[in-house]
Design a protein around this motif. Structure first.
Motif, mmCIF file in Angstrom:
data_model
loop_
_atom_site.group_PDB
_atom_site.id
_atom_site.type_symbol
_atom_site.label_atom_id
_atom_site.label_comp_id
_atom_site.label_asym_id
_atom_site.label_seq_id
_atom_site.Cartn_x
_atom_site.Cartn_y
_atom_site.Cartn_z
ATOM 1 N N PHE A 1 0.846 -1.189 0.000
ATOM 2 C CA PHE A 1 0.000 0.000 0.000
ATOM 3 C C PHE A 1 0.885 1.243 0.000
ATOM 4 C CE2 PHE A 1 -2.956 -3.127 1.428
ATOM 5 C CZ PHE A 1 -4.237 -2.652 1.146
ATOM 6 N N GLU A 2 0.431 2.279 -0.681
ATOM 7 C CA GLU A 2 1.128 3.562 -0.668
ATOM 8 C C GLU A 2 0.131 4.678 -0.402
ATOM 9 O OE1 GLU A 2 3.439 4.502 -4.076
ATOM 10 O OE2 GLU A 2 4.604 2.641 -4.025
ATOM 11 N N LYS A 3 0.561 5.676 0.337
ATOM 12 C CA LYS A 3 -0.262 6.859 0.539
ATOM 13 C C LYS A 3 -0.152 7.722 -0.706
ATOM 14 C CE LYS A 3 -0.745 7.540 5.506
ATOM 15 N NZ LYS A 3 -0.560 8.483 6.627
ATOM 16 N N LYS A 4 -1.240 7.797 -1.451
ATOM 17 C CA LYS A 4 -1.250 8.639 -2.645
ATOM 18 C C LYS A 4 -2.678 8.952 -3.029
ATOM 19 C CE LYS A 4 -1.013 5.106 -6.245
ATOM 20 N NZ LYS A 4 -0.214 4.639 -7.386
ATOM 21 N N LYS A 5 -2.824 10.016 -3.811
ATOM 22 C CA LYS A 5 -4.135 10.455 -4.244
ATOM 23 C C LYS A 5 -4.436 9.900 -5.628
ATOM 24 C CE LYS A 5 -3.883 14.740 -1.550
ATOM 25 N NZ LYS A 5 -3.920 16.230 -1.606
ATOM 26 N N GLY A 6 -5.674 10.017 -6.016
ATOM 27 C CA GLY A 6 -6.071 9.578 -7.346
ATOM 28 C C GLY A 6 -7.102 8.470 -7.295
ATOM 29 N N ALA A 7 -7.909 8.403 -8.340
ATOM 30 C CA ALA A 7 -8.936 7.370 -8.416
ATOM 31 C C ALA A 7 -8.295 6.001 -8.588
ATOM 32 C CB ALA A 7 -9.864 7.665 -9.591
ATOM 33 N N PHE A 8 -8.925 4.995 -8.024
ATOM 34 C CA PHE A 8 -8.464 3.625 -8.224
ATOM 35 C C PHE A 8 -9.610 2.681 -7.926
ATOM 36 C CE2 PHE A 8 -8.104 3.796 -3.658
ATOM 37 C CZ PHE A 8 -8.255 2.482 -3.228
ATOM 38 N N LEU A 9 -9.421 1.441 -8.345
ATOM 39 C CA LEU A 9 -10.386 0.379 -8.111
ATOM 40 C C LEU A 9 -9.593 -0.857 -7.723
ATOM 41 C CD1 LEU A 9 -13.419 -0.552 -8.475
ATOM 42 C CD2 LEU A 9 -12.742 -1.258 -10.790
ATOM 43 N N ALA A 10 -10.023 -1.572 -6.704
ATOM 44 C CA ALA A 10 -9.355 -2.799 -6.292
ATOM 45 C C ALA A 10 -10.415 -3.843 -5.978
ATOM 46 C CB ALA A 10 -8.473 -2.562 -5.077
ATOM 47 N N LYS A 11 -10.259 -5.054 -6.533
ATOM 48 C CA LYS A 11 -11.231 -6.108 -6.306
ATOM 49 C C LYS A 11 -10.523 -7.456 -6.200
ATOM 50 C CE LYS A 11 -15.252 -3.961 -8.494
ATOM 51 N NZ LYS A 11 -16.445 -4.209 -9.354
#
Length: 270
Positions: free
Chosen positions: A124-134
């Motif tokens: 995991f990284e602390k960062k901004k931006g849209a993402f999707l994880a499944k």
């Protein structure tokens, strides 16, 4: 079991580098460290050692009864990060939820074992931006998730297959697309994957992510990013991977992703 992979594309290989890689003629090169086949306890010890030495993980893999592989680079990011291993599906969900509250998102996720008792590892990284994880996706669910991601302008940036030969599951991360045109394939036999490599190369694409499923099929992410120096091998034993690792290290290529399942390794270098 083959000891070397059938599929290999190496172009414009740069010479003169060794582990660790250091900056010089290659402005973007970084010191790096990679390992594979470590037990859970060995992996924990290696994580502590590398973190203390200023490295950070860029890809992690768990396979074959909780054996770990990973690639780390030195520095290169000011983001806060964390790496977790040995998680159940519930444990991974809790870590994911905690990460959201901390402003972190997964950048590399891997899993092994049957869907009902899978073991997860993740960065995991602390960062901004849209993402999707499944996670826990059937093949049809994986295809639907990719369609959803494409509609949102996201690209598949981490993929792994787990489960059993009769019940393949996928876990993936889709992030903001900053690397140009991309495509994905899954459920491909070795011969089919090999054909994809050469067909995609003719169109300017290269594999940037690859995963081995419990039934021996492959999933991959392909990008048209203009990178000229890269290599891709699949269907390797652990010793075959080590040989490729040593050979390519001498040519100045560093691993950027490694994946394994049922003793078969796949990896990408650049």
């Amino acid at each position: 079991m083959r000891t070397t992979g059938k599929v290999a594309i190496v172009t414009a290989v740069l010479a003169g580098a060794a582990v660790p890689m250091t900056t010089g003629a290659q402005a973007q090169a970084q010191a790096w460290y990679a390992y594979h086949g470590l037990s859970a306890s060995q992996s924990v010890a290696k994580v502590k050692q590398l973190k203390d030495q200023g490295y950070r993980p860029i890809t992690v893999n768990v396979s074959d009864g909780e054996r770990y592989a990973a690639v780390w680079v030195k520095g290169g990011s000011s983001s806060e990060w964390g790496i977790w291993q040995g998680m159940s599906a519930d444990g991974f969900q809790k870590r994911f939820d905690a990460g959201l509250k901390e402003g972190a998102q997964p950048t590399s996720i891997s899993a092994t074992g049957p869907a009902g008792s899978a073991v997860f590892a993740a960065v995991f990284e602390k960062k901004k931006g849209a993402f999707l994880a499944k996670a826990g996706l059937t093949p049809a669910g994986f295809a639907a998730a990719n369609k959803e991601a494409l509609a949102k302008g996201l690209a598949l940036t981490s993929v792994d297959a787990y489960g059993t030969p009769g019940d393949i599951r996928y876990v993936g991360v889709w992030s903001a697309n900053s690397g140009g045109a991309w495509y994905y394939t899954y459920g491909k036999s070795l011969k089919q994957h090999e054909a994809e490599v050469y067909a995609k190369k003719e169109k300017g694409f290269r594999p940037v992510k690859v995963s081995v499923a419990p039934d021996g099929t492959y999933a991959a992410v392909w990008r048209k990013d203009g990178v000229k120096s890269w290599a891709h091998y699949v269907d390797m034993s652990a010793s075959g991977y080590q040989k490729r690792f040593d050979d390519l290290k001498a040519k100045g290529l560093a691993p950027v992703q490694v994946n394994a399942e049922n003793g078969k390794y796949a990896a990408i270098w650049q």
